[in-house]
Design a protein around this motif. Structure first.
Motif, short mmCIF file in Angstrom:
data_model
loop_
_atom_site.label_atom_id
_atom_site.label_comp_id
_atom_site.label_asym_id
_atom_site.label_seq_id
_atom_site.Cartn_x
_atom_site.Cartn_y
_atom_site.Cartn_z
N ARG A 387 7.04 -15.91 8.22
CA ARG A 387 6.76 -14.73 7.62
C ARG A 387 5.38 -14.91 6.71
N LEU A 388 4.71 -14.03 6.73
CA LEU A 388 3.43 -13.73 5.98
C LEU A 388 3.37 -12.87 4.98
N THR A 389 2.61 -12.78 4.00
CA THR A 389 2.44 -11.70 3.10
C THR A 389 0.98 -11.24 2.83
N LEU A 390 0.70 -10.23 2.18
CA LEU A 390 -0.57 -9.38 2.10
C LEU A 390 -0.79 -8.97 0.93
N TYR A 391 -1.92 -8.98 0.24
CA TYR A 391 -2.13 -8.33 -0.98
C TYR A 391 -3.72 -8.21 -1.08
N ARG A 392 -4.08 -7.71 -2.28
CA ARG A 392 -5.47 -7.28 -2.25
C ARG A 392 -6.09 -7.73 -3.80
N LYS A 393 -7.05 -7.55 -4.15
CA LYS A 393 -7.51 -7.99 -5.57
C LYS A 393 -8.18 -6.80 -6.29
N GLN A 400 -2.81 -7.77 -6.45
CA GLN A 400 -2.31 -6.68 -6.61
C GLN A 400 -1.50 -6.19 -5.20
N PRO A 401 -0.52 -5.68 -5.13
CA PRO A 401 0.07 -5.43 -4.14
C PRO A 401 -0.47 -4.16 -3.35
N ILE A 402 -0.65 -3.88 -1.93
CA ILE A 402 -0.91 -2.64 -1.55
C ILE A 402 0.18 -1.68 -1.65
N PRO A 403 -0.12 -0.42 -1.68
CA PRO A 403 0.60 0.57 -1.82
C PRO A 403 1.82 0.45 -1.15
N ASP A 404 1.68 0.50 0.38
CA ASP A 404 2.57 0.17 1.34
C ASP A 404 3.68 -0.64 1.24
N GLY A 405 3.44 -1.88 0.88
CA GLY A 405 4.44 -2.70 0.32
C GLY A 405 4.78 -3.34 -1.16
N ASP A 406 4.46 -2.02 -2.02
CA ASP A 406 4.69 -2.18 -3.40
C ASP A 406 6.29 -2.56 -3.80
N SER A 407 6.68 -3.60 -4.19
CA SER A 407 7.89 -3.85 -4.38
C SER A 407 8.37 -4.09 -6.08
N LYS A 454 -11.08 5.11 -3.15
CA LYS A 454 -9.93 4.96 -4.55
C LYS A 454 -9.78 3.36 -4.78
N VAL A 455 -10.40 2.56 -3.68
CA VAL A 455 -10.30 1.20 -3.70
C VAL A 455 -11.85 0.59 -3.56
N GLN A 456 -12.35 -0.23 -4.49
CA GLN A 456 -13.81 -0.77 -4.40
C GLN A 456 -13.74 -1.83 -3.51
N ASN A 457 -12.80 -2.86 -3.71
CA ASN A 457 -12.81 -3.93 -3.12
C ASN A 457 -11.85 -4.08 -1.90
N SER A 458 -12.16 -3.77 -0.79
CA SER A 458 -11.36 -3.59 0.34
C SER A 458 -10.83 -4.70 0.84
N ALA A 459 -11.10 -6.07 0.76
CA ALA A 459 -10.76 -7.05 1.24
C ALA A 459 -9.25 -7.40 1.00
N ILE A 460 -8.46 -7.60 2.01
CA ILE A 460 -7.08 -8.26 1.75
C ILE A 460 -6.93 -9.71 1.90
N TYR A 461 -5.73 -10.40 1.69
CA TYR A 461 -5.56 -11.69 1.70
C TYR A 461 -4.18 -11.84 2.41
N ILE A 462 -3.95 -12.85 3.22
CA ILE A 462 -2.82 -13.33 3.84
C ILE A 462 -2.50 -14.73 3.58
N ALA A 463 -1.09 -14.82 3.35
CA ALA A 463 -0.62 -16.19 3.27
C ALA A 463 0.90 -16.37 3.36
N GLY A 473 11.04 -9.69 -3.21
CA GLY A 473 10.52 -8.49 -2.51
C GLY A 473 9.36 -8.91 -1.64
N VAL A 474 8.09 -8.07 -1.84
CA VAL A 474 6.92 -8.37 -1.25
C VAL A 474 5.96 -9.27 -2.40
N PRO A 475 5.93 -10.53 -2.26
CA PRO A 475 5.11 -11.21 -3.18
C PRO A 475 3.59 -11.16 -3.23
N PHE A 476 2.92 -11.02 -4.01
CA PHE A 476 1.34 -10.98 -3.80
C PHE A 476 0.72 -11.97 -4.71
N TRP A 477 1.59 -13.32 -4.48
CA TRP A 477 0.94 -14.54 -5.19
C TRP A 477 1.31 -15.62 -4.39
#
Length: 514
Positions: A387-393, A400-407, A454-463, A473-477
């Motif tokens: 499993r991988l998770t995905l989040y933004r800054k 921060q979580p992205i809205p689709d996977g906010d738990s 609505k989002v200024q920094n559009s980059a996302i991170y995967i780990a 739930g859905v970790p963003f750390w």
């Protein structure tokens, strides 16, 4: 809203023009299968993929703060071991811990006690990466030269002050995460019995060290208070002796307790924590025979209401030249990217030309990020992370979580998590698809936010994240629970077209508005 209808000729022309959709290599506006409306494929936009060092991983429990909408960070298992990965390099995970005095009675051994054995017990977790067949480990326990603070916050990059003295050493031929263990138990009359216990690591401690550590001559008032006991004990350090490792090794996980569940009712019958079990014998009052007794010095379970933990992992790495080269060149697009759990590596994906989509009158029906495993560079030491998770800054640089996977407790209203039993897999995705050798993430609301500015920094991170869906739930750390890793195909439009291969891509299905 306008809808477009396609006659047969238009459909054939569209199929010819959009033939690259079979293996799109970047961002694309694609038609939603089954819908009567469609968009125009824009294949001029690019992705930017790069490998970065991840933040250090929190190694102790964090309680939830609903007022600030901060979720709990649950630690269900900790990494332990030493692993020579043929792609990533060397990784060592150690465990620092301390024990608590018994709930009742004197923490000291009786004055006339004769120690039979002192055994350190650690239950196994559920994850393992590495060689599960032929590697042999020399596992050691050493005393800490500093106090392990149960209410302190520790991260994976913590460097512990450890004494050279070895108080336990054992050769382990295999971390048996799924095998029960037969244990000999001494009865009070001296009779032995054998019982089977859950999968666990058992290390015999040096009797002289233990006898002195809990000697009856120690001050009773000091040793029988929580603070005095912890200051006296300080703590211990569980490690693998690297020079004596045979094979490539591996990273196992250690759990916090043994939980026995009644198969008929599902009820939890007992919870037995890790700890040090001391067996000794004393003379009875009449002096005619010995009585065998046991003291258990537990490693308590993490608190559910405050920062309180009696064991944590620290992780050190020596990356391969391939990884070091990646980390030294983060300004260039990397066509092979890497991710490793426990605060190791993460992949950043950015959309340098997404501004071209802004200002268009479109509604995003579905957006999916599709990431393929790079089997040519995966190596043979370990498979892809489950499993991988995905989040933004945010603009302050905080995850921060992205809205689709906010738990979180107060979720984005567009999040599907928790609705009608929807879990992390359906809400965000990111679980490994073995058949297609890929991970798929749902980013519909997030991409709509990016296009609407609505989002200024559009980059996302995967780990990597632990695939136990009941934890976090859905970790963003950075997730200390996950010792896993993966090699991914980054963005490379030229290779994707020339080799007709699937690579990282963002599929967007939309409706054009008036």
């Amino acid at each position: 809203m306008r809808y477009y209808r396609r006659d047969l000729l238009t459909l054939l022309i569209s199929l010819f023009i959009l033939s690259s959709c079979k293996n799109p290599s970047g961002i694309g506006l694609d038609n939603n299968p089954g819908d009567s409306f469609y968009g125009i494929l824009n294949d001029t936009l690019a992705l930017h993929t790069v490998t970065l060092k991840d933040d250090s991983a929190r190694s102790v429990f964090l309680p939830e703060d609903r007022t600030s909408n901060i979720p709990s960070i649950n630690i269900g298992q900790l990494p332990f071991g030493y692993f020579k990965d043929d792609i990533f390099g060397e990784t060592q995970a150690n465990v620092a811990f301390t024990v608590l005095r018994p709930d009742e009675g004197d923490a000291r051994l009786p004055e006339d006690a004769q120690l039979d054995s002192a055994v350190l017990i650690f239950r196994y977790g559920s994850s393992f990466v590495g060689d599960s067949v032929s590697s042999t480990y020399t596992v050691q326990v050493k005393p800490l030269n500093e106090i392990y603070g149960p209410v302190s916050t520790y991260y994976s990059n913590k460097v512990w002050d450890v004494k050279d003295e070895v108080i336990a050493s054992a050769q382990i031929h295999k971390f048996r995460l799924t095998d029960s263990v037969a244990v000999t138990v001494k009865g009070s009359t001296g009779e032995d019995s054998t019982v089977k216990v859950s999968p666990q690591m058992r290390l015999r401690l040096d009797n002289n060290f233990v006898s002195n550590l809990f000697a009856h001559s120690l001050d009773s008032a000091t040793l029988n208070s929580d603070a005095g006991f912890i200051n006296h004990i300080k703590g211990f350090f569980l490690t693998v002796d690297k020079p004596n490792l045979q094979g490539i090794g591996g990273l196992a996980t250690l759990g916090f307790s043994e939980t026995r569940i009644d198969p008929s009712t599902g009820a939890i019958n007992s919870v037995s924590p890790n700890g040090i079990s001391i067996t000794y014998h004393v003379k009875t009052e009449d002096g005619e025979r010995d009585t065998t007794l046991t003291k258990m010095f537990p490693i308590p379970l993490p608190s559910t209401s405050q920062v309180s933990s009696y064991m944590s992992s620290n992780v050190s790495r020596s990356y391969s030249s391939t990884i070091q080269e990646q980390l030294a060149n983060t300004n260039t697009n990397q066509t092979t990217v890497y991710a490793q759990g426990m605060g190791g590596l993460r992949t950043r994906i950015s959309f340098p030309n997404i501004d071209q989509l802004k200002g268009k009158k479109i509604a995003i029906n579905k957006a999916q990020l599709v990431i393929y495993v790079d089997e040519d560079h995966l190596g043979t030491s370990a498979g892809p992370a489950p499993r991988l998770t995905l989040y933004r800054k945010d603009i302050a640089g905080k995850n921060q979580p992205i809205p689709d996977g906010d738990s979180r407790y107060m979720r984005d209203p567009r999040s599907q998590y928790g609705l009608n039993g929807i879990g992390p897999k359906e809400a965000l995705g990111g679980f490994y698809d073995k058949t297609n050798k890929r991970y798929v993430f749902n980013l519909t609301s997030y991409i709509q936010d990016v296009i609407l500015d609505k989002v200024q920094n559009s980059a996302i991170y995967i780990a990597p994240a632990w695939d136990n869906v009941n934890i976090n739930g859905v970790p963003f750390w950075s997730d200390i629970n996950a010792p896993t890793r993966v090699v991914l195909k980054g963005y490379n439009e030229t290779d994707a077209k020339a080799k007709k291969e699937n690579r990282t891509k963002l599929n967007i299905y939309y409706t054009e508005l008036d």
